[in-house]
Enzyme design. Structure first.
Site, short mmCIF file in Angstrom:
data_model
loop_
_atom_site.label_atom_id
_atom_site.label_comp_id
_atom_site.label_asym_id
_atom_site.label_seq_id
_atom_site.Cartn_x
_atom_site.Cartn_y
_atom_site.Cartn_z
N LYS A 13 8.20 -20.81 -17.63
CA LYS A 13 7.41 -21.38 -17.53
C LYS A 13 6.50 -20.48 -19.31
CE LYS A 13 6.51 -21.96 -13.43
NZ LYS A 13 7.13 -20.27 -12.53
N ARG A 88 1.75 -25.80 -6.82
CA ARG A 88 2.85 -24.57 -6.03
C ARG A 88 2.76 -25.32 -4.41
NH1 ARG A 88 1.99 -20.03 -9.81
NH2 ARG A 88 4.26 -18.33 -9.59
N ARG A 127 10.47 -7.30 -17.20
CA ARG A 127 9.79 -8.75 -18.45
C ARG A 127 8.58 -7.56 -18.12
NH1 ARG A 127 7.04 -13.76 -15.55
NH2 ARG A 127 6.20 -12.76 -14.59
N ARG A 154 3.62 -6.02 -14.68
CA ARG A 154 2.56 -6.70 -13.97
C ARG A 154 3.07 -5.90 -12.87
NH1 ARG A 154 3.15 -13.55 -14.43
NH2 ARG A 154 2.87 -13.07 -12.13
N ARG A 165 8.03 -13.28 -3.94
CA ARG A 165 7.79 -14.16 -4.68
C ARG A 165 8.84 -15.59 -5.03
NH1 ARG A 165 6.23 -11.66 -9.91
NH2 ARG A 165 5.90 -13.57 -10.80
#
Ligand code: AMP
Length: 208
Positions: A13, A88, A127, A154, A165
């Site tokens: 996204k 969300r 990532r 992160r 998540r």
């Protein structure tokens, strides 16, 4: 155009939002980026949000709804916006509808970027993000290919948090797919392809 980007964490996204913003000048409203900025600046909101974010849980609805409502007052959102990572939960979706209807700026589309769960786990744990410009890359990038800044992982991209998540996504966020289908706003894109191919599909689906 006013667009909601839906999809699991790691579906792409943020990458696609950045491309849409660069090409069409839409305002990018990423609640994750806003919350990370608050954490970095150690604001009271950031300190409160950090514990949820580190665990991979959702920050309370009233906090993120407040952030988005405030952001929608900014002049740059008047020519179109991309909501990335919001809503969300169904409470957030209903609050968004009500805010946009009072602003008389309805949504044009809810775009679902769809990627298989195992692919996502691989993507997220490898990532890396640029500390300076926010570029989203991978552990193959020694430095940011855009600005040569430092790439970092992160806090919430470790495997245990990623799995939580994804569970949170399934239980709280995935039901929004049906919600937007019911509003006839849903458009689905296969996100398990090269980012440029995904982007071209988005542009053609949206008729941009
Ligand atoms: P993201 O960058 O969109 O993956 O968001 C990172 C984290 O910020 C999430 O795991 C949540 O803890 C929090 N967050 C971002 N957006 C929202 C939202 N709309 N509602 C609740 N929490 C959010």
């Amino acid at each position: 155009m006013n667009i909601v980007l839906l999809g699991a964490p790691g579906a792409g996204k943020g990458t696609q939002a950045a491309k849409l913003v660069e090409k069409y000048g839409f305002a990018h409203i990423s609640t994750g980026d806003m919350l990370r900025a608050a954490v970095k600046n150690q604001t009271p909101l950031g300190l409160e949000a950090k514990k949820y974010m580190d665990a991979g849980d959702l920050v309370p609805d009233e906090v993120v709804i407040g952030l988005v409502k405030e952001r929608l007052q900014d002049a740059d959102t008047a020519n179109g916006f991309i909501l990335d990572g919001f809503p969300r939960t169904s409470t957030q979706a209903v609050a968004l509808d009500s805010e946009l209807s009072s602003l008389e700026r309805p949504l044009d589309a809810a775009l679902l970027v769809d990627v298989d769960k195992e692919v996502i786990i691989k993507r997220l744990t490898s990532r890396r993000m640029c500390r300076d410009c926010g570029y989203i890359g991978s552990d193959a990038d020694a430095a940011c290919p855009k600005c040569n800044g430092e790439m970092y992982q992160r806090d919430d991209d470790n495997e245990a948090t990623v799995r939580n998540r994804l569970d949170v996504y399934e239980s709280s966020t995935a039901p929004l797919i049906d919600y937007y289908r019911g509003c006839e706003l849903l458009k689905e894109i296969d996100g398990d392809r090269d980012p440029q191919v995904v982007f071209d599909a988005i542009v053609s689906t949206l008729g941009l």
